[in-house]
Design a protein around this motif. Structure first.
Motif, PDB file in Angstrom:
ATOM      1  N   ALA A 164      38.778  38.871  47.948  1.00  0.00           N
ATOM      2  CA  ALA A 164      38.501  37.895  46.898  1.00  0.00           C
ATOM      3  C   ALA A 164      38.463  38.618  45.561  1.00  0.00           C
ATOM      4  O   ALA A 164      37.924  39.722  45.461  1.00  0.00           O
ATOM      5  CB  ALA A 164      37.175  37.191  47.152  1.00  0.00           C
ATOM      6  N   VAL A 165      39.056  38.009  44.552  1.00  0.00           N
ATOM      7  CA  VAL A 165      38.990  38.583  43.205  1.00  0.00           C
ATOM      8  C   VAL A 165      37.783  37.994  42.482  1.00  0.00           C
ATOM      9  O   VAL A 165      37.440  36.826  42.666  1.00  0.00           O
ATOM     10  CB  VAL A 165      40.282  38.298  42.408  1.00  0.00           C
ATOM     11  N   ILE A 166      37.119  38.833  41.716  1.00  0.00           N
ATOM     12  CA  ILE A 166      35.994  38.388  40.892  1.00  0.00           C
ATOM     13  C   ILE A 166      36.229  38.980  39.512  1.00  0.00           C
ATOM     14  O   ILE A 166      36.465  40.187  39.376  1.00  0.00           O
ATOM     15  CB  ILE A 166      34.638  38.804  41.501  1.00  0.00           C
ATOM     16  N   MET A 167      36.220  38.133  38.490  1.00  0.00           N
ATOM     17  CA  MET A 167      36.754  38.579  37.218  1.00  0.00           C
ATOM     18  C   MET A 167      35.879  38.188  36.032  1.00  0.00           C
ATOM     19  O   MET A 167      35.401  37.056  35.954  1.00  0.00           O
ATOM     20  CB  MET A 167      38.180  38.052  36.985  1.00  0.00           C
ATOM     21  N   LEU A 168      35.674  39.147  35.170  1.00  0.00           N
ATOM     22  CA  LEU A 168      34.992  38.901  33.917  1.00  0.00           C
ATOM     23  C   LEU A 168      36.066  38.634  32.866  1.00  0.00           C
ATOM     24  O   LEU A 168      36.903  39.497  32.592  1.00  0.00           O
ATOM     25  CB  LEU A 168      34.122  40.078  33.525  1.00  0.00           C
ATOM     26  N   ALA A 207      44.892  35.299  37.966  1.00  0.00           N
ATOM     27  CA  ALA A 207      45.435  34.371  36.966  1.00  0.00           C
ATOM     28  C   ALA A 207      45.395  32.935  37.471  1.00  0.00           C
ATOM     29  O   ALA A 207      45.058  32.004  36.718  1.00  0.00           O
ATOM     30  CB  ALA A 207      46.862  34.773  36.602  1.00  0.00           C
ATOM     31  N   ARG A 208      45.737  32.726  38.722  1.00  0.00           N
ATOM     32  CA  ARG A 208      45.744  31.375  39.288  1.00  0.00           C
ATOM     33  C   ARG A 208      44.340  30.784  39.315  1.00  0.00           C
ATOM     34  O   ARG A 208      44.137  29.634  38.907  1.00  0.00           O
ATOM     35  CB  ARG A 208      46.317  31.409  40.707  1.00  0.00           C
ATOM     36  N   GLU A 209      43.363  31.554  39.811  1.00  0.00           N
ATOM     37  CA  GLU A 209      42.004  31.040  39.932  1.00  0.00           C
ATOM     38  C   GLU A 209      41.420  30.672  38.564  1.00  0.00           C
ATOM     39  O   GLU A 209      40.768  29.636  38.414  1.00  0.00           O
ATOM     40  CB  GLU A 209      41.109  32.069  40.633  1.00  0.00           C
ATOM     41  N   VAL A 210      41.627  31.518  37.568  1.00  0.00           N
ATOM     42  CA  VAL A 210      41.074  31.239  36.246  1.00  0.00           C
ATOM     43  C   VAL A 210      41.697  29.972  35.669  1.00  0.00           C
ATOM     44  O   VAL A 210      41.000  29.106  35.125  1.00  0.00           O
ATOM     45  CB  VAL A 210      41.285  32.435  35.297  1.00  0.00           C
ATOM     46  N   PHE A 211      43.012  29.837  35.795  1.00  0.00           N
ATOM     47  CA  PHE A 211      43.671  28.644  35.248  1.00  0.00           C
ATOM     48  C   PHE A 211      43.259  27.389  36.015  1.00  0.00           C
ATOM     49  O   PHE A 211      43.006  26.332  35.410  1.00  0.00           O
ATOM     50  CB  PHE A 211      45.179  28.803  35.283  1.00  0.00           C
ATOM     51  N   GLU A 212      43.167  27.483  37.345  1.00  0.00           N
ATOM     52  CA  GLU A 212      42.778  26.315  38.131  1.00  0.00           C
ATOM     53  C   GLU A 212      41.358  25.860  37.819  1.00  0.00           C
ATOM     54  O   GLU A 212      41.081  24.657  37.761  1.00  0.00           O
ATOM     55  CB  GLU A 212      42.896  26.629  39.625  1.00  0.00           C
ATOM     56  N   GLU A 213      40.455  26.812  37.619  1.00  0.00           N
ATOM     57  CA  GLU A 213      39.048  26.462  37.478  1.00  0.00           C
ATOM     58  C   GLU A 213      38.650  26.076  36.053  1.00  0.00           C
ATOM     59  O   GLU A 213      37.823  25.182  35.864  1.00  0.00           O
ATOM     60  CB  GLU A 213      38.165  27.601  37.989  1.00  0.00           C
ATOM     61  N   VAL A 214      39.215  26.767  35.050  1.00  0.00           N
ATOM     62  CA  VAL A 214      38.790  26.486  33.669  1.00  0.00           C
ATOM     63  C   VAL A 214      39.946  26.254  32.710  1.00  0.00           C
ATOM     64  O   VAL A 214      39.733  26.087  31.506  1.00  0.00           O
ATOM     65  CB  VAL A 214      37.878  27.621  33.130  1.00  0.00           C
ATOM     66  N   ASP A 220      46.413  41.042  30.826  1.00  0.00           N
ATOM     67  CA  ASP A 220      45.830  42.386  30.926  1.00  0.00           C
ATOM     68  C   ASP A 220      44.741  42.518  31.987  1.00  0.00           C
ATOM     69  O   ASP A 220      43.631  43.013  31.702  1.00  0.00           O
ATOM     70  CB  ASP A 220      45.246  42.825  29.573  1.00  0.00           C
ATOM     71  N   PRO A 221      44.990  42.099  33.221  1.00  0.00           N
ATOM     72  CA  PRO A 221      43.971  42.316  34.257  1.00  0.00           C
ATOM     73  C   PRO A 221      43.761  43.808  34.500  1.00  0.00           C
ATOM     74  O   PRO A 221      44.718  44.570  34.614  1.00  0.00           O
ATOM     75  CB  PRO A 221      44.567  41.628  35.490  1.00  0.00           C
ATOM     76  N   ARG A 222      42.511  44.200  34.569  1.00  0.00           N
ATOM     77  CA  ARG A 222      42.170  45.618  34.746  1.00  0.00           C
ATOM     78  C   ARG A 222      41.209  45.752  35.915  1.00  0.00           C
ATOM     79  O   ARG A 222      40.091  45.238  35.865  1.00  0.00           O
ATOM     80  CB  ARG A 222      41.536  46.172  33.473  1.00  0.00           C
ATOM     81  N   TYR A 223      41.644  46.442  36.957  1.00  0.00           N
ATOM     82  CA  TYR A 223      40.800  46.634  38.147  1.00  0.00           C
ATOM     83  C   TYR A 223      39.706  47.645  37.848  1.00  0.00           C
ATOM     84  O   TYR A 223      39.946  48.717  37.295  1.00  0.00           O
ATOM     85  CB  TYR A 223      41.656  47.115  39.314  1.00  0.00           C
ATOM     86  N   LEU A 224      38.462  47.319  38.262  1.00  0.00           N
ATOM     87  CA  LEU A 224      37.321  48.181  37.965  1.00  0.00           C
ATOM     88  C   LEU A 224      36.588  48.697  39.192  1.00  0.00           C
ATOM     89  O   LEU A 224      35.880  49.692  39.106  1.00  0.00           O
ATOM     90  CB  LEU A 224      36.318  47.429  37.076  1.00  0.00           C
ATOM     91  N   ALA A 241      39.633  40.809  32.447  1.00  0.00           N
ATOM     92  CA  ALA A 241      40.890  40.247  31.948  1.00  0.00           C
ATOM     93  C   ALA A 241      40.620  39.577  30.613  1.00  0.00           C
ATOM     94  O   ALA A 241      39.487  39.186  30.312  1.00  0.00           O
ATOM     95  CB  ALA A 241      41.484  39.252  32.939  1.00  0.00           C
ATOM     96  N   ARG A 242      41.686  39.420  29.829  1.00  0.00           N
ATOM     97  CA  ARG A 242      41.567  38.817  28.507  1.00  0.00           C
ATOM     98  C   ARG A 242      42.106  37.400  28.521  1.00  0.00           C
ATOM     99  O   ARG A 242      43.194  37.139  29.031  1.00  0.00           O
ATOM    100  CB  ARG A 242      42.316  39.648  27.466  1.00  0.00           C
ATOM    101  N   ALA A 243      41.347  36.481  27.942  1.00  0.00           N
ATOM    102  CA  ALA A 243      41.803  35.104  27.793  1.00  0.00           C
ATOM    103  C   ALA A 243      42.732  35.019  26.582  1.00  0.00           C
ATOM    104  O   ALA A 243      42.470  35.621  25.536  1.00  0.00           O
ATOM    105  CB  ALA A 243      40.614  34.174  27.602  1.00  0.00           C
TER     106      ALA A 243
END
Length: 304
Positions: A164-168, A207-214, A220-224, A241-243
């Motif tokens: 699962a991806v979790i993203m700030l 990218a899909r989850e962020v667009f679907e949810e909000v 620029d997704p950056r794995y941490l 990631a940057r909006a």
């Protein structure tokens, strides 16, 4: 930096000092011998709970000898300093002091945190994978609890984890996006997250989850870093990631509320009790604190 640490630093549920000793799972004679060794230690697990001994803000697992352990399915967790560790799935005493990972994960030492996470994940997988997915026959447990074999067609089945991806997400003004699911009480918010779908990369899932949810496009997704989250068996992969825009269009089935926060707005919301951030044991908390620049007062966190 330790090999288990990413850019987020040491994550509380990623800690462990145990050698998983995978090669020893194939040796039934060794497994039987160490099970009768009085130096072996056993963690009893029941629906994600185990026995703990608390002392102030710290805790340790109550580990039994094999002779003290109840009957139940045994899983080899590994070896450390010459001591073999097992978990046993069995009912805990009604009057026992027990806890789950959410309560105790952040106050256990490295060895105990690693043992507990491992035991919870194995227990959950075995509880939901008793039957062969190919023919429906009940499977048998082998290799120290790490394989289930179908006696009918001979197929082997291994413990699974769900990525699962979790993203700030940060907007062009470097504000943080927090959201609340419909099932959560008001005031409880976290970063966005979602499961990776078949045939999908981590970046595409983000990218899909962020667009679907909000309704926000990101770049620029950056794995941490990553952390196991055995509720029941996820692996959380943390990103920044940057909006590209700040306008929000919520999916009401997934998101009841979403809001951008500056650092000062976050500080005030937590201090006044308006906002409760994720607990220290979660990777979500570490993502938020990494953006914030320091630790957040735990008084404003939710733990269950």
């Amino acid at each position: 930096m330790d090999i288990t640490e990413g850019l987020l630093g040491p994550l509380l549920l990623s800690r462990s000092t145990i050698d998983r000793s995978a090669q020893l799972r194939h040796d039934p004679d060794w497994l039987e011998r160490v099970w009768h060794d009085p130096s072996t230690r056993v963690l009893v697990i029941s629906d994600g709970q185990t026995l703990v001994k608390r002392s102030g803000d710290e805790a340790e697992l109550v580990l039994l000898t094999p002779a003290e352990a109840p009957e139940g399915q045994r899983h080899l967790l590994g070896v450390a300093d010459g001591v073999a560790y097992f978990s046993v799935s069995a009912k805990l005493p009604d009057d026992a002091d027990s806890a789950g990972l959410r309560e105790a994960g952040s106050i256990l030492g490295d060895r105990d945190a690693g043992l507990f996470v491992y035991a919870v994940a194995l227990e959950s997988w075995h509880a939901t994978h008793r039957f062969c997915p190919q023919c429906g026959a009940e499977t048998t447990v082998t290799q120290g609890g790490h394989v289930r074999v179908c006696p009918n067609d001979g197929s082997q089945h291994f413990p699974r984890v769900d990525p699962a991806v979790i993203m700030l997400i940060r907007d062009p003004d470097d504000r943080l996006l927090l959201a609340r699911g419909p099932q959560w009480p008001e005031g409880r918010m976290s970063v966005l997250a979602g499961f990776v779908e078949p045939g999908e990369s981590l970046e595409a899932a983000l990218a899909r989850e962020v667009f679907e949810e909000v309704g926000v496009r990101v770049s620029d997704p950056r794995y941490l870093g990553s952390q196991p989250w055995p509720f029941p068996r996820s692996l959380m992969l943390g990103f920044f990631a940057r909006a590209l825009t700040s306008d929000l269009t919520l999916d009401p089935k997934e998101i009841a509320e979403a809001r951008w926060f500056t650092r000062e707005e976050l500080r005030v919301a937590v201090a006044t009790g308006e906002l409760r951030v994720p607990p220290p044991v979660s990777i979500a908390r570490r993502l938020i604190e990494t953006w914030y620049g320091s630790a957040i007062d735990e008084q404003g966190s939710w733990g269950r």
